[in-house]
Scaffold this motif. Structure first.
Motif, PDB file in Angstrom:
ATOM      1  N   LYS A  83      -6.119   9.128   1.782  1.00 17.14           N
ATOM      2  CA  LYS A  83      -6.168   7.872   2.370  1.00 17.14           C
ATOM      3  C   LYS A  83      -6.695   7.799   3.993  1.00 17.14           C
ATOM      4  O   LYS A  83      -6.571   6.740   4.449  1.00 17.14           O
ATOM      5  N   ASP A 128       1.168  -0.117   8.738  1.00 24.78           N
ATOM      6  CA  ASP A 128       1.293   1.340   8.446  1.00 24.78           C
ATOM      7  C   ASP A 128       2.442   1.735   9.554  1.00 24.78           C
ATOM      8  O   ASP A 128       2.613   1.263  10.825  1.00 24.78           O
ATOM      9  N   GLY A 134       7.761  16.051  -4.066  1.00 23.33           N
ATOM     10  CA  GLY A 134       7.515  14.740  -3.350  1.00 23.33           C
ATOM     11  C   GLY A 134       6.571  15.067  -2.041  1.00 23.33           C
ATOM     12  O   GLY A 134       5.589  14.544  -1.631  1.00 23.33           O
ATOM     13  N   ALA A 186       3.232  13.710  -0.859  1.00 26.01           N
ATOM     14  CA  ALA A 186       2.823  12.800   0.206  1.00 26.01           C
ATOM     15  C   ALA A 186       1.437  12.987   0.920  1.00 26.01           C
ATOM     16  O   ALA A 186       0.736  12.267   1.574  1.00 26.01           O
ATOM     17  N   GLY A 237       6.217  11.626   5.535  1.00 26.28           N
ATOM     18  CA  GLY A 237       5.731  10.671   6.155  1.00 26.28           C
ATOM     19  C   GLY A 237       5.251   9.371   5.124  1.00 26.28           C
ATOM     20  O   GLY A 237       4.422   8.437   5.890  1.00 26.28           O
ATOM     21  N   ALA A 238       5.079   9.729   3.812  1.00 27.41           N
ATOM     22  CA  ALA A 238       4.660   8.466   2.911  1.00 27.41           C
ATOM     23  C   ALA A 238       5.277   7.488   2.885  1.00 27.41           C
ATOM     24  O   ALA A 238       6.597   7.435   2.983  1.00 27.41           O
ATOM     25  N   ASP A 280      -4.192   2.912  -4.405  1.00 22.92           N
ATOM     26  CA  ASP A 280      -4.412   4.286  -4.041  1.00 22.92           C
ATOM     27  C   ASP A 280      -3.180   4.911  -3.786  1.00 22.92           C
ATOM     28  O   ASP A 280      -2.578   4.931  -2.805  1.00 22.92           O
ATOM     29  N   ALA A 281      -2.321   5.635  -4.773  1.00 27.79           N
ATOM     30  CA  ALA A 281      -1.259   6.285  -4.232  1.00 27.79           C
ATOM     31  C   ALA A 281      -1.069   7.492  -5.468  1.00 27.79           C
ATOM     32  O   ALA A 281      -1.709   7.434  -6.655  1.00 27.79           O
ATOM     33  N   GLU A 282      -0.146   8.416  -5.036  1.00 29.34           N
ATOM     34  CA  GLU A 282       0.167   9.373  -6.020  1.00 29.34           C
ATOM     35  C   GLU A 282       1.133   8.919  -6.878  1.00 29.34           C
ATOM     36  O   GLU A 282       2.182   8.385  -6.539  1.00 29.34           O
ATOM     37  N   ALA A 313       8.868  13.178  -0.301  1.00 28.29           N
ATOM     38  CA  ALA A 313       7.644  12.377   0.246  1.00 28.29           C
ATOM     39  C   ALA A 313       7.918  11.461   1.465  1.00 28.29           C
ATOM     40  O   ALA A 313       6.937  11.367   2.282  1.00 28.29           O
ATOM     41  N   ASN A 327       0.637  -1.083   0.095  1.00 30.19           N
ATOM     42  CA  ASN A 327      -0.028   0.099  -0.040  1.00 30.19           C
ATOM     43  C   ASN A 327       0.889   1.274   0.105  1.00 30.19           C
ATOM     44  O   ASN A 327       0.752   2.205   0.825  1.00 30.19           O
ATOM     45  N   ALA A 328       1.897   1.449  -0.857  1.00 36.31           N
ATOM     46  CA  ALA A 328       2.730   2.542  -1.042  1.00 36.31           C
ATOM     47  C   ALA A 328       1.760   3.808  -1.296  1.00 36.31           C
ATOM     48  O   ALA A 328       0.732   3.734  -1.888  1.00 36.31           O
ATOM     49  N   ASP A 329       2.183   4.886  -0.774  1.00 38.72           N
ATOM     50  CA  ASP A 329       1.342   6.215  -0.917  1.00 38.72           C
ATOM     51  C   ASP A 329       1.941   7.129  -2.073  1.00 38.72           C
ATOM     52  O   ASP A 329       0.984   7.749  -2.656  1.00 38.72           O
ATOM     53  N   VAL A 330       2.963   7.159  -2.240  1.00 36.51           N
ATOM     54  CA  VAL A 330       3.978   7.934  -3.517  1.00 36.51           C
ATOM     55  C   VAL A 330       4.646   6.874  -4.168  1.00 36.51           C
ATOM     56  O   VAL A 330       5.574   6.263  -3.610  1.00 36.51           O
TER      57      VAL A 330
END
Lengths: 395, 318
Positions: free
Chosen positions: B105, A195, B94, B98, A75-76, A52-54, A71, A23-26
């Protein structure tokens, strides 16, 4: 734990699955052969809403890693991947997450460096990253590419580690080849990689200054602290692999051995070539030769103790490099010799260089290396100095 | 349409300036290590006042980073990160991404945090141009501030592509075969405008209210905003430290550094001078232009007149 699914997946797709399951964010990446299938698949997953990631479609690898750094500091959970020249362009930035203790995870689809231009596999790009301060692990097949990418997140994000981690896969040999593998259940991966909260996150509620300017009176201490922490990360790496084995049943070690029980001679390899080498070892074993294989899985932090343990009964160690350190020889061999010098000056170490720029290494060549290696070892014992031997190049 | 000698609201406001209208909070704390008279330090201080505290600042290597973050101290009362010289555009992308992902989410609440990239002219117009262009093209919701002191100052006054024609620098020295900087200053604001971002403005700390207003507009803009801030450098410009504010004003009044905004493609002069002061009033007092002949100055005057006329035309000023 739910039983995993047996699937046929390309190495690149296996890695994309791992990034989706954690579940990576970026995700920030630039396309470069042979890494492209990984980012293409991830872009597709995001486009289809499976992840669901940027997705930051950057203008260079330098920016890909820079965006990951930003990123991660915010905190991502981040991911990027590259290869060959792209890793070289990224090179300057690679030091930053290591010194800032940011748990960036990246995959390198190993590729030769220019010139002449080559998109095919060797380890020149990986060797150029020797001193960047990242945890670096080599995979041999697609199952490992998946498993080790998942493990990389748990290692990097451990609050006692907080170092970036890179998984090396051989370009094309793994990135573009479909193999059968077990894909674990998503929930199990999610349990394995929960997480996390980055402790020094960029947040107006609690301002921090990151990446300050270090004059001589403080820079050295900062670097020392980095090195001490990085060396200490090894125990956590082992712990992650232990938990991974308990959870998923597959085990990984910093140095892995194959048919070494009574071997006096062994070949040392890294990456996908190790599987071909196993076939050669099997054939030689069936001819009655007591030879074995050592696979260097963990490249950084370097597994001194495990390597010494693996070679303890050997008279002769043959190191196969897929890169050339111009004017020096095989870089892995140089490291192995340095690691063993204090304890095993009686061990003959022979350097081979093969498989450069995507040149296949045949079964006969493996057998030649092992047979000829023993003769060469005799010469070493007699005090002769041996140059590294290049295998498979046309004269 | 104003006649000569008439002044606009902004000029009058500048005269009525009173500190009571501004916060006394200093988000960029005193005690940093900038040279005396540093226009950049002043500009950063004004920018930080206008930014407020709900921002994250991403800084490129350069004067600001050097004089504000010498370990074990920091001048930053805002969350701040510096990584490299040429990648601010990417790092701030970035950081913004983030926050976007983590808010979407449900991992963190949306507190309306804003993201600001800052760099000098070298880190913007030269080595950082690619990363900035990428960030602008991708449309990140960021404010980018270029603090332009017209050379690589913290390494000792080397030329950048933002150094003006005819200026002496250590890598564009004046000699028998050289006038100093042989090329014309790169028009970074127009390069940014060509990306068709929603907000671009030029500013100078000699006009603090205008600067702060533009920072706030940039912050409120949805999508990328860019500020090009002229930052007088007494050390590199070879002028007296107490003349910083005056030189900023001269740069604007001579039309060398016009103050304007481009909002969604529409140009607007922040200050307009139907009759500009001659450029020699600005050039003759700086050591870096000491060697220029009358002919050289005429050449610069012609170029400034031409550029200023074009800009006025774009802004629809007759």
């Amino acid at each position: 734990m739910t039983k995993g699914r047996l699937v046929g997946l390309e190495g690149s797709f296996a890695i994309a699955e791992a990034v989706r399951m954690v579940n990576a964010d970026v995700i920030s990446a630039y396309p470069i052969t042979p890494q492209t299938h990984i980012v293409e698949r991830l872009a597709e997953m995001i486009a289809d809403g499976e992840l669901d990631a940027e997705f930051i479609c950057v203008e260079s690898e330098h920016s890909a890693m820079s965006a990951c750094v930003g990123a991660s500091a915010a905190g991502a959970r981040v991911f990027t991947c590259s290869a060959g020249q792209g890793l070289e362009l990224m090179h300057e930035v690679l030091y930053i997450p290591a010194s800032m203790r940011l748990p960036v995870v990246a995959v390198a689809a190993n590729r030769a460096l220019s010139g002449p231009l080559s998109v095919w596999c060797d380890h020149s790009d990986a060797m150029a990253l020797r001193d960047i301060g990242w945890i670096q692990i080599f995979a041999e097949n697609n199952q490992q590419a998946f498993d080790l990418t998942v493990c990389a997140y748990r290692m990097a994000e451990d609050q006692d580690v907080l170092f970036p981690a890179m998984v090396h896969i051989d370009g094309f040999y793994l990135s573009h080849v479909t193999e059968d593998m077990e894909l674990p259940a998503e929930a199990d991966v999610a349990d394995f990689i929960p997480d996390y909260e980055y402790p020094f996150v960029l947040d107006p509620a609690k301002p921090v200054s990151m990446g300050c300017y270090g004059p001589p009176f403080i820079y050295f201490e900062a670097k020392m602290a980095q090195n001490v922490a990085f060396e200490a990360s090894k125990s956590k790496i082992l712990e992650v692999w232990k938990v991974f084995k308990e959870t998923f049943g597959r085990s990984y070690e910093p140095v892995e051995t194959y048919r070494m029980e009574d071997a006096r001679t062994a070949l040392l390899t890294m990456g996908s070539i190790s599987e071909s080498a196993m076939l050669a070892i099997d054939e030689l074993r069936s001819e009655g030769k007591a030879v074995g294989l050592i696979r260097l899985r963990l490249w950084r932090p370097f597994p001194f103790a495990e390597l010494r343990e693996a070679v303890k009964n050997l008279d002769c160690l043959l190191v196969l490099d897929r890169a050339i350190s111009y004017g020096m020889g095989g870089p892995v061999c140089g490291e192995v010799k340095a690691a063993l010098y204090d304890k095993r000056q009686d061990l003959a170490i022979v350097s081979y260089i093969a498989g450069i720029g995507g040149r296949d290494v045949t079964l006969d060549e493996f057998k030649y290396m092992i047979n000829r290696g023993e003769e060469k070892a005799q010469l070493v014992t007699l005090g002769e100095e041996l140059e590294p031997e290049i295998i498979g190049v046309r004269e | 349409m104003r006649g000569e000698g008439e002044r606009n609201d902004l000029e009058q406001a500048a005269e009525l300036f009173t500190p009571l209208l501004l916060t006394t909070d200093e988000n960029f704390a005193p005690g940093h290590r900038a040279c005396i008279g540093c226009g950049e330090a002043l500009a950063v201080r004004h920018v930080c006042k206008a930014l407020g505290t709900n921002v994250i600042v991403v800084n490129a290597t350069g004067c600001i980073e050097i004089f504000s973050s010498l370990l074990p101290q920091t001048t930053w009362r805002l969350p701040w990160i510096h990584t490299l010289f040429e990648n601010v555009g990417a790092v701030v992308s970035g950081v913004e991404s983030a926050y976007k992902a983590r808010i979407r989410k449900g991992k963190i609440p949306d507190r309306g945090v804003k993201f600001v990239g800052i760099a000098g002219d070298g880190g913007t117009t030269d080595i950082g141009l690619q990363a900035l262009s990428g960030a602008l093209e991708r449309g990140h919701n960021i404010l980018y501030c270029c603090f332009d002191n017209e050379a690589y100052m913290n390494t000792g006054i080397q030329r950048s592509s933002s150094t003006p024609y005819g200026a002496w620098t250590t890598t564009a020295p004046v000699g028998k075969h050289s006038i100093g900087q042989m090329t014309w200053k790169k028009n970074m604001p127009e390069i940014v405008v060509a990306h068709r971002i929603p907000y671009m403005a030029t500013a100078c700390p000699s006009y603090p209210l205008d600067l702060m207003e533009k920072v706030q507009k940039g912050l409120e803009t949805e999508g990328p905003a860019y500020l090009h801030i002229l930052s007088v450098c007494p050390t590199g410009w070879r002028c007296a430290p107490e003349e910083t504010i005056e030189f900023g004003r001269l740069a604007v009044e001579t039309g060398i550094f016009p103050l304007y905004e481009v909002i969604n493609g529409d140009y607007r002069m922040s200050l307009d001078f139907p009759v500009l002061r001659p450029v020699k009033d600005y050039l003759r007092r700086q050591g870096r232009f000491r060697h220029l002949t009358e002919k050289d100055i005429d050449r610069i005057q012609a170029r400034v007149d031409e550029d200023y006329a074009k800009l006025r035309e774009k802004a629809g000023v007759k």
